[in-house]
Motif scaffolding. Structure first.
Motif, PDB file in Angstrom:
ATOM      1  N   ASN A  42       0.802  -1.219   0.000  1.00  0.00           N
ATOM      2  CA  ASN A  42       0.000   0.000   0.000  1.00  0.00           C
ATOM      3  C   ASN A  42       0.836   1.271   0.000  1.00  0.00           C
ATOM      4  N   ASN A  43       0.120   2.390  -0.118  1.00  0.00           N
ATOM      5  CA  ASN A  43       0.710   3.726  -0.189  1.00  0.00           C
ATOM      6  C   ASN A  43       0.397   4.455   1.117  1.00  0.00           C
ATOM      7  N   TRP A  44       1.442   4.796   1.899  1.00  0.00           N
ATOM      8  CA  TRP A  44       1.272   5.336   3.243  1.00  0.00           C
ATOM      9  C   TRP A  44       1.781   6.767   3.319  1.00  0.00           C
ATOM     10  N   ALA A  45       1.021   7.597   4.014  1.00  0.00           N
ATOM     11  CA  ALA A  45       1.333   9.021   4.106  1.00  0.00           C
ATOM     12  C   ALA A  45       1.934   9.371   5.458  1.00  0.00           C
ATOM     13  N   PHE A  46       2.907  10.274   5.416  1.00  0.00           N
ATOM     14  CA  PHE A  46       3.540  10.813   6.621  1.00  0.00           C
ATOM     15  C   PHE A  46       2.978  12.198   6.921  1.00  0.00           C
ATOM     16  N   ALA A  47       2.997  12.555   8.226  1.00  0.00           N
ATOM     17  CA  ALA A  47       2.702  13.921   8.662  1.00  0.00           C
ATOM     18  C   ALA A  47       3.515  14.189   9.926  1.00  0.00           C
ATOM     19  N   TYR A  48       3.860  15.452  10.127  1.00  0.00           N
ATOM     20  CA  TYR A  48       4.714  15.844  11.260  1.00  0.00           C
ATOM     21  C   TYR A  48       4.121  15.398  12.590  1.00  0.00           C
ATOM     22  N   SER A  49       2.810  15.497  12.731  1.00  0.00           N
ATOM     23  CA  SER A  49       2.168  15.131  14.000  1.00  0.00           C
ATOM     24  C   SER A  49       2.326  13.650  14.333  1.00  0.00           C
ATOM     25  N   GLY A  50       2.596  12.829  13.314  1.00  0.00           N
ATOM     26  CA  GLY A  50       2.754  11.403  13.540  1.00  0.00           C
ATOM     27  C   GLY A  50       4.195  10.958  13.689  1.00  0.00           C
ATOM     28  N   VAL A  51       5.126  11.906  13.728  1.00  0.00           N
ATOM     29  CA  VAL A  51       6.551  11.588  13.827  1.00  0.00           C
ATOM     30  C   VAL A  51       6.980  11.626  15.290  1.00  0.00           C
ATOM     31  N   GLY A  52       7.766  10.633  15.707  1.00  0.00           N
ATOM     32  CA  GLY A  52       8.245  10.572  17.076  1.00  0.00           C
ATOM     33  C   GLY A  52       9.310  11.618  17.365  1.00  0.00           C
ATOM     34  N   VAL A  53       9.740  11.649  18.639  1.00  0.00           N
ATOM     35  CA  VAL A  53      10.696  12.659  19.107  1.00  0.00           C
ATOM     36  C   VAL A  53      11.985  12.625  18.299  1.00  0.00           C
ATOM     37  N   PHE A  54      12.487  11.429  18.014  1.00  0.00           N
ATOM     38  CA  PHE A  54      13.756  11.296  17.283  1.00  0.00           C
ATOM     39  C   PHE A  54      13.642  11.862  15.876  1.00  0.00           C
TER      40      PHE A  54
ATOM     41  N   LYS B 157       3.589   7.396  12.762  1.00  0.00           N
ATOM     42  CA  LYS B 157       2.194   7.007  12.562  1.00  0.00           C
ATOM     43  C   LYS B 157       1.842   7.335  11.112  1.00  0.00           C
ATOM     44  N   LEU B 158       1.391   6.314  10.366  1.00  0.00           N
ATOM     45  CA  LEU B 158       1.109   6.467   8.947  1.00  0.00           C
ATOM     46  C   LEU B 158      -0.342   6.102   8.650  1.00  0.00           C
ATOM     47  N   VAL B 159      -0.883   6.698   7.597  1.00  0.00           N
ATOM     48  CA  VAL B 159      -2.230   6.357   7.144  1.00  0.00           C
ATOM     49  C   VAL B 159      -2.182   6.069   5.646  1.00  0.00           C
ATOM     50  N   ILE B 160      -3.093   5.216   5.195  1.00  0.00           N
ATOM     51  CA  ILE B 160      -3.191   4.947   3.763  1.00  0.00           C
ATOM     52  C   ILE B 160      -3.752   6.182   3.054  1.00  0.00           C
ATOM     53  N   GLY B 161      -3.131   6.526   1.930  1.00  0.00           N
ATOM     54  CA  GLY B 161      -3.614   7.656   1.146  1.00  0.00           C
ATOM     55  C   GLY B 161      -2.594   8.764   1.093  1.00  0.00           C
ATOM     56  N   THR B 162      -3.035   9.988   1.111  1.00  0.00           N
ATOM     57  CA  THR B 162      -2.147  11.146   1.100  1.00  0.00           C
ATOM     58  C   THR B 162      -2.573  12.134   2.181  1.00  0.00           C
ATOM     59  N   ILE B 163      -1.609  12.896   2.657  1.00  0.00           N
ATOM     60  CA  ILE B 163      -1.876  13.966   3.619  1.00  0.00           C
ATOM     61  C   ILE B 163      -1.270  15.241   3.043  1.00  0.00           C
ATOM     62  N   SER B 164      -2.085  16.254   2.811  1.00  0.00           N
ATOM     63  CA  SER B 164      -1.588  17.503   2.261  1.00  0.00           C
ATOM     64  C   SER B 164      -0.877  18.302   3.343  1.00  0.00           C
TER      65      SER B 164
END
Length: 267
Positions: A120-132, A255-262
């Motif tokens: 699948n195709n997974w989207a990243f966003a800053y809010s889902g990124v850990g401290v590191f 934390k990733l979700v399927i799709g895209t995050i603008s």
């Protein structure tokens, strides 16, 4: 085609819709008998013995309460034309389909979550990124801004024009492309995946290339590449949201979700 009743049309149509939707949650099935278990190949609405390419291709339609086959077939020495749906229970959490004599079961099989991740195709966003990872994202944003680029989407994709890649949309779609990535389920596991940079440049539009990569996108890859992650999710069957946790660094999570995050830097 199925003839609908003159009354209760909407309820009947809804029951077919619900049954088809429930069946469509699964892509893998196995055949269970008292003596043996084997894999079935599902292709659209057909089953076939996965170990025998010359075996019958059994066509069916999904109906409320089970499966209705277009002619009589034989499995496990039993002839049948319909299978009944048995509701989920502890030993079969997704239920199964069985013949009238209860001789065999066709059981939905949940694919490993690491295989689902690759598919699948997974989207990243800053809010889902850990401290590191946030440190790298902050550096990436500063570098991209200084170089005149805006990041609209950032994804990891197991099938980007037949490539495995991390992908980017920049400057409101004027620049689109990616970098090939090794996305590999760890052998002997169902929930671990290793990630590493393969390094091929994929230009979709706008001349995406090394210039864009080195302008700040490379920082987004840094906390991913060369790492092995454990995948967790609230459901084991085709989750649309997952958490990646670096096995060597618990602070490195995504934390990733399927799709895209603008506008992923601000989401």
């Amino acid at each position: 085609m199925t003839k609908m009743p003159s009354t209760g049309y909407e309820a009947t149509a809804d029951s077919y819709y619900d049954a088809t939707g429930a069946f469509g949650e699964f892509t893998n099935f196995k055949l269970e008998t008292v003596a043996d278990t084997s894999d079935l190949t599902l292709y659209y609405h057909t089953f076939q013995d996965a170990s025998d390419a010359n075996s019958d291709i059994m066509s069916f339609r999904v109906v409320p309460g089970g499966l209705d086959f277009y002619k009589e077939y034989e499995l496990a020495g039993v002839k049948f034309k319909a299978l009944s749906l048995v509701a989920p229970a502890t030993s079969y959490p997704f239920g199964y389909y069985e013949d009238a004599a209860k001789t065999f079961k066709i059981v939905p099989v949940v694919p490993p979550v690491n295989a689902w991740f690759v598919a699948n195709n997974w989207a990243f966003a800053y809010s889902g990124v850990g401290v590191f990872g946030k440190t790298y994202w902050n550096t990436s944003k500063a570098n991209l801004t200084a170089n005149g680029y805006t990041l609209n989407n950032f994804n990891i994709n197991g099938n980007y024009y037949s490539y495995k890649a991390i992908t980017f949309v920049l400057n409101n779609g004027a620049i689109q492309g990616g970098v090939t990535y090794n996305i590999t389920p760890v052998a002997g596991t169902r929930d671990e995946v290793s990630l590493s940079l393969a390094g091929g440049i994929l230009n979709l539009t706008g001349g995406f290339g090394v210039t864009h990569w080195s302008a700040g996108l490379n920082q987004l890859s840094a906390p991913l590449s060369g790492k092995t992650f454990r995948i967790t999710a609230s459901t084991t069957n085709k989750p649309n949201e997952i958490l990646l946790t670096d096995k060597a660094n618990a602070a490195n999570t995504f934390k990733l979700v399927i799709g895209t995050i603008s506008d992923p830097f601000n989401k």
